[in-house]
Design a protein around this motif. Structure first.
Motif, PDB file in Angstrom:
ATOM      1  N   ALA A 135      95.467  24.608 -18.528  1.00  0.00           N
ATOM      2  CA  ALA A 135      94.400  23.610 -18.496  1.00  0.00           C
ATOM      3  C   ALA A 135      94.913  22.207 -18.798  1.00  0.00           C
ATOM      4  CB  ALA A 135      93.302  23.989 -19.498  1.00  0.00           C
ATOM      5  N   LEU A 136      96.067  22.122 -19.467  1.00  0.00           N
ATOM      6  CA  LEU A 136      96.633  20.816 -19.807  1.00  0.00           C
ATOM      7  C   LEU A 136      97.461  20.218 -18.683  1.00  0.00           C
ATOM      8  CD1 LEU A 136      97.815  21.672 -23.445  1.00  0.00           C
ATOM      9  CD2 LEU A 136      95.759  20.403 -22.795  1.00  0.00           C
ATOM     10  N   LEU A 137      97.771  21.008 -17.662  1.00  0.00           N
ATOM     11  CA  LEU A 137      98.667  20.538 -16.605  1.00  0.00           C
ATOM     12  C   LEU A 137      98.123  19.334 -15.832  1.00  0.00           C
ATOM     13  CD1 LEU A 137     100.058  23.912 -15.177  1.00  0.00           C
ATOM     14  CD2 LEU A 137     101.191  22.274 -16.693  1.00  0.00           C
ATOM     15  N   PRO A 138      96.852  19.345 -15.382  1.00  0.00           N
ATOM     16  CA  PRO A 138      96.375  18.180 -14.612  1.00  0.00           C
ATOM     17  C   PRO A 138      96.460  16.874 -15.389  1.00  0.00           C
ATOM     18  CG  PRO A 138      94.873  20.023 -14.341  1.00  0.00           C
ATOM     19  CD  PRO A 138      95.825  20.401 -15.429  1.00  0.00           C
ATOM     20  N   GLY A 139      96.059  16.888 -16.655  1.00  0.00           N
ATOM     21  CA  GLY A 139      96.128  15.674 -17.455  1.00  0.00           C
ATOM     22  C   GLY A 139      97.558  15.222 -17.681  1.00  0.00           C
ATOM     23  N   THR A 140      98.468  16.193 -17.911  1.00  0.00           N
ATOM     24  CA  THR A 140      99.874  15.844 -18.102  1.00  0.00           C
ATOM     25  C   THR A 140     100.468  15.222 -16.855  1.00  0.00           C
ATOM     26  OG1 THR A 140     100.101  17.663 -19.688  1.00  0.00           O
ATOM     27  CG2 THR A 140     102.122  16.751 -18.751  1.00  0.00           C
ATOM     28  N   ALA A 141     100.192  15.839 -15.696  1.00  0.00           N
ATOM     29  CA  ALA A 141     100.734  15.313 -14.438  1.00  0.00           C
ATOM     30  C   ALA A 141     100.193  13.921 -14.150  1.00  0.00           C
ATOM     31  CB  ALA A 141     100.392  16.262 -13.290  1.00  0.00           C
ATOM     32  N   CYS A 142      98.900  13.710 -14.387  1.00  0.00           N
ATOM     33  CA  CYS A 142      98.316  12.395 -14.127  1.00  0.00           C
ATOM     34  C   CYS A 142      98.861  11.350 -15.099  1.00  0.00           C
ATOM     35  CB  CYS A 142      96.794  12.470 -14.219  1.00  0.00           C
ATOM     36  SG  CYS A 142      95.958  10.954 -13.729  1.00  0.00           S
ATOM     37  N   VAL A 160     105.742   6.901  -5.963  1.00  0.00           N
ATOM     38  CA  VAL A 160     105.324   7.515  -7.223  1.00  0.00           C
ATOM     39  C   VAL A 160     103.848   7.896  -7.168  1.00  0.00           C
ATOM     40  CG1 VAL A 160     104.952   7.077  -9.678  1.00  0.00           C
ATOM     41  CG2 VAL A 160     107.096   6.407  -8.612  1.00  0.00           C
ATOM     42  N   GLY A 161     103.049   7.023  -6.559  1.00  0.00           N
ATOM     43  CA  GLY A 161     101.626   7.328  -6.451  1.00  0.00           C
ATOM     44  C   GLY A 161     101.352   8.560  -5.616  1.00  0.00           C
ATOM     45  N   LEU A 162     102.023   8.670  -4.468  1.00  0.00           N
ATOM     46  CA  LEU A 162     101.821   9.839  -3.612  1.00  0.00           C
ATOM     47  C   LEU A 162     102.351  11.111  -4.277  1.00  0.00           C
ATOM     48  CD1 LEU A 162     102.770   8.327  -0.125  1.00  0.00           C
ATOM     49  CD2 LEU A 162     100.490   8.806  -1.026  1.00  0.00           C
ATOM     50  N   GLY A 163     103.519  11.000  -4.915  1.00  0.00           N
ATOM     51  CA  GLY A 163     104.056  12.162  -5.618  1.00  0.00           C
ATOM     52  C   GLY A 163     103.178  12.581  -6.779  1.00  0.00           C
ATOM     53  N   GLY A 164     102.632  11.609  -7.497  1.00  0.00           N
ATOM     54  CA  GLY A 164     101.739  11.937  -8.599  1.00  0.00           C
ATOM     55  C   GLY A 164     100.464  12.616  -8.126  1.00  0.00           C
ATOM     56  N   ALA A 165      99.912  12.133  -7.000  1.00  0.00           N
ATOM     57  CA  ALA A 165      98.701  12.757  -6.462  1.00  0.00           C
ATOM     58  C   ALA A 165      98.969  14.206  -6.071  1.00  0.00           C
ATOM     59  CB  ALA A 165      98.203  11.966  -5.262  1.00  0.00           C
ATOM     60  N   LEU A 166     100.142  14.460  -5.467  1.00  0.00           N
ATOM     61  CA  LEU A 166     100.489  15.830  -5.087  1.00  0.00           C
ATOM     62  C   LEU A 166     100.670  16.704  -6.326  1.00  0.00           C
ATOM     63  CD1 LEU A 166     101.232  17.874  -2.909  1.00  0.00           C
ATOM     64  CD2 LEU A 166     103.590  17.033  -3.016  1.00  0.00           C
ATOM     65  N   ALA A 167     101.326  16.160  -7.353  1.00  0.00           N
ATOM     66  CA  ALA A 167     101.541  16.937  -8.577  1.00  0.00           C
ATOM     67  C   ALA A 167     100.210  17.270  -9.254  1.00  0.00           C
ATOM     68  CB  ALA A 167     102.454  16.154  -9.527  1.00  0.00           C
ATOM     69  N   VAL A 168      99.297  16.321  -9.272  1.00  0.00           N
ATOM     70  CA  VAL A 168      97.988  16.569  -9.884  1.00  0.00           C
ATOM     71  C   VAL A 168      97.231  17.641  -9.110  1.00  0.00           C
ATOM     72  CG1 VAL A 168      95.721  15.554 -10.323  1.00  0.00           C
ATOM     73  CG2 VAL A 168      97.789  14.305 -10.953  1.00  0.00           C
ATOM     74  N   ALA A 169      97.302  17.591  -7.764  1.00  0.00           N
ATOM     75  CA  ALA A 169      96.612  18.585  -6.948  1.00  0.00           C
ATOM     76  C   ALA A 169      97.153  19.988  -7.218  1.00  0.00           C
ATOM     77  CB  ALA A 169      96.746  18.226  -5.470  1.00  0.00           C
ATOM     78  N   VAL A 170      98.480  20.116  -7.306  1.00  0.00           N
ATOM     79  CA  VAL A 170      99.084  21.421  -7.578  1.00  0.00           C
ATOM     80  C   VAL A 170      98.712  21.907  -8.981  1.00  0.00           C
ATOM     81  CG1 VAL A 170     101.275  22.647  -7.862  1.00  0.00           C
ATOM     82  CG2 VAL A 170     100.976  21.059  -5.957  1.00  0.00           C
ATOM     83  N   ALA A 175      95.496  25.448 -12.608  1.00  0.00           N
ATOM     84  CA  ALA A 175      94.546  25.547 -13.720  1.00  0.00           C
ATOM     85  C   ALA A 175      93.271  26.280 -13.306  1.00  0.00           C
ATOM     86  CB  ALA A 175      94.215  24.158 -14.247  1.00  0.00           C
ATOM     87  N   LEU A 176      92.806  26.030 -12.081  1.00  0.00           N
ATOM     88  CA  LEU A 176      91.593  26.693 -11.609  1.00  0.00           C
ATOM     89  C   LEU A 176      91.852  28.148 -11.248  1.00  0.00           C
ATOM     90  CD1 LEU A 176      89.960  23.922  -9.380  1.00  0.00           C
ATOM     91  CD2 LEU A 176      89.319  24.608 -11.697  1.00  0.00           C
ATOM     92  N   ARG A 177      92.991  28.410 -10.655  1.00  0.00           N
ATOM     93  CA  ARG A 177      93.277  29.766 -10.186  1.00  0.00           C
ATOM     94  C   ARG A 177      93.527  30.729 -11.337  1.00  0.00           C
ATOM     95  NH1 ARG A 177      97.726  31.365  -5.511  1.00  0.00           N
ATOM     96  NH2 ARG A 177      97.212  33.588  -5.402  1.00  0.00           N
ATOM     97  N   TYR A 178      94.130  30.248 -12.418  1.00  0.00           N
ATOM     98  CA  TYR A 178      94.482  31.137 -13.523  1.00  0.00           C
ATOM     99  C   TYR A 178      93.665  30.841 -14.779  1.00  0.00           C
ATOM    100  CZ  TYR A 178      98.448  32.180 -10.527  1.00  0.00           C
ATOM    101  OH  TYR A 178      99.221  32.548  -9.463  1.00  0.00           O
ATOM    102  N   LEU A 231      89.404  11.778 -15.663  1.00  0.00           N
ATOM    103  CA  LEU A 231      88.971  13.021 -15.020  1.00  0.00           C
ATOM    104  C   LEU A 231      90.024  14.116 -15.156  1.00  0.00           C
ATOM    105  CD1 LEU A 231      87.249  11.674 -11.780  1.00  0.00           C
ATOM    106  CD2 LEU A 231      86.138  12.816 -13.704  1.00  0.00           C
ATOM    107  N   CYS A 232      91.296  13.760 -14.995  1.00  0.00           N
ATOM    108  CA  CYS A 232      92.353  14.767 -15.100  1.00  0.00           C
ATOM    109  C   CYS A 232      92.486  15.285 -16.528  1.00  0.00           C
ATOM    110  CB  CYS A 232      93.675  14.186 -14.617  1.00  0.00           C
ATOM    111  SG  CYS A 232      93.748  13.894 -12.838  1.00  0.00           S
TER     112      CYS A 232
END
Length: 398
Positions: A135-142, A160-170, A175-178, A231-232
């Protein structure tokens, strides 16, 4: 109480039509041959050899055999669309009274029972280990992406912005799947599309609307990093609050002595959990705004509430209402933007007047607050109705 409830017909949440047609015919036969009445707690006399409860037990034999508590049968009947009015036609005061008789009569009907091939499992599928850390992954990535954006510029900043958006999505997908919000139900592509649009509007919509009202846009506008970060970071309290609700609701199943009692105990729990999440979300948005020296993005707060309620309903199998409300909120935001640009056409200034007046008076954040806030309010009312049913929790979902 068993968390592995099985029913004879497919479940149709929120719709009385989910009850199978042969059971509907049985109710009609009961009304014609035995009449309607209310049980006083003793077994009523049967007219002309008609035993409607026994016939109902035969129709839902597997449910009766596997039940370990009357409330489990009541939850199964409720999932099939049986209401207290239907139970009255079987000469019982409510669904729970009908379920109590069905549960009490199962051991005496040994000649009609068919033992299951294997004893049903009573274990609820638990959330995978480590979900609280996921659950902490999205906030950490963002957070890492936000730091990278501050330290770079030019093409490097874009990368960096595009890579960060991809990392947040993953990270969000993991977090949602598990986590407690995982869903085994099919999510239509339109739902994902509206979610993506609403998130994109939270990042860029306010800046675009402000520029459009001012006569632009004349060039690129910066995204709302504070909204994205808030939000993240709120993904963690969202998952923790949902876990609190699911465990608390399932724990009330064996303690309740009727569907009404269960509903009365679960509804305050749901509202309390949502209020707890909203408080945490607002604190995070205020903190993110302070970091970037901007006001707390109120529109992101309304969006966070809408996204949580949508995913919560989806995880329990209620997918139609989230799609409708996400679509309504997205259409409202898109319509507000379109009206400003349409107002530039000759003779069409009246189209942009309401939105321009509201933006000049209260700021561009008013649009997502109204659109997402109204949709979230509708979903909250819907959730308090459908998620307070015993049938929503009897199968161990989510």
């Amino acid at each position: 109480m068993s968390e592995q409830l099985k029913v004879d017909a497919p479940r149709a949440p929120g719709s009385p039509g989910g009850w199978d047609a042969r059971s509907q015919e049985l109710v009609a036969d009961v009304g014609a041959s035995a009449g309607a009445g209310v049980s006083t707690g003793t077994k009523p006399a049967r007219r002309g050899g008609v035993d409607p409860v026994k016939a109902l037990m035969h129709r839902h034999r597997e449910l009766c055999e596997r039940a370990v508590d009357p409330l489990e049968i009541a939850a199964g009947l409720e999932a099939h669309g049986v209401t207290d009015r239907t139970a009255a036609r079987f000469r019982h005061r409510d669904v729970f009274a009908l379920a109590e008789e069905m549960y009490a009569r199962v051991p005496r009907d040994e000649d009609e029972r068919v033992a299951p091939e294997a004893p049903p499992s009573r274990d609820v599928p638990e959330v995978p280990a480590g979900w609280a850390l996921f659950a902490l992954l999205p906030g950490t990535a963002c957070g890492l992406a936000a730091v990278g954006l501050e330290l770079t510029e030019g093409r490097a900043r874009l990368g960096v912005g595009l890579g960060g958006a991809l990392a947040v999505a993953v990270a969000l997908r993991v977090a949602l799947r598990y986590g407690p919000l995982r869903s085994a139900h099919h999510v239509v592509p339109a739902t994902r599309a509206w979610v993506c649009f609403l998130v994109a509007y939270a990042l860029f919509g306010d800046g675009l609307l402000r520029a459009a009202v001012s006569g632009g846009p004349a060039g690129p506008w910066a995204p709302s990093t504070a909204a994205a970060l808030g939000l993240c970071l709120a993904a963690a309290p969202a998952l923790w609050c949902v876990r609190l609700f699911s465990v608390g609701a399932r724990g009330r199943l064996p303690l309740s002595r009727g569907l009404a009692e269960f509903t009365a105990s679960v509804r305050p729990l749901l509202l309390g959990v949502i209020a707890l999440y909203l408080g945490a979300l607002w604190i995070l948005l205020v903190g993110a705004g302070a970091v970037y020296d901007v006001p707390a993005p109120a529109g992101a707060g309304a969006l966070g509430a809408l996204l949580l309620l949508s995913r919560l309903l989806t995880s329990y199998g209620f997918t139609r209402a989230p799609l409708l409300m996400l679509g309504a909120a997205g259409a409202a935001e898109a319509g507000a933007l379109a009206s400003v640009f349409a107002g530039r056409l000759p003779g069409c200034a009246w189209l942009a007047a309401p939105v321009e007046g509201a933006v000049r008076a209260w700021g561009p954040g008013l649009v997502p607050v109204v659109a997402c806030g109204a949709a979230a309010g509708v979903l909250l009312l819907h959730s308090s109705r459908v998620l307070s049913r015993a049938s929503a929790h009897a199968d161990g979902a989510p």
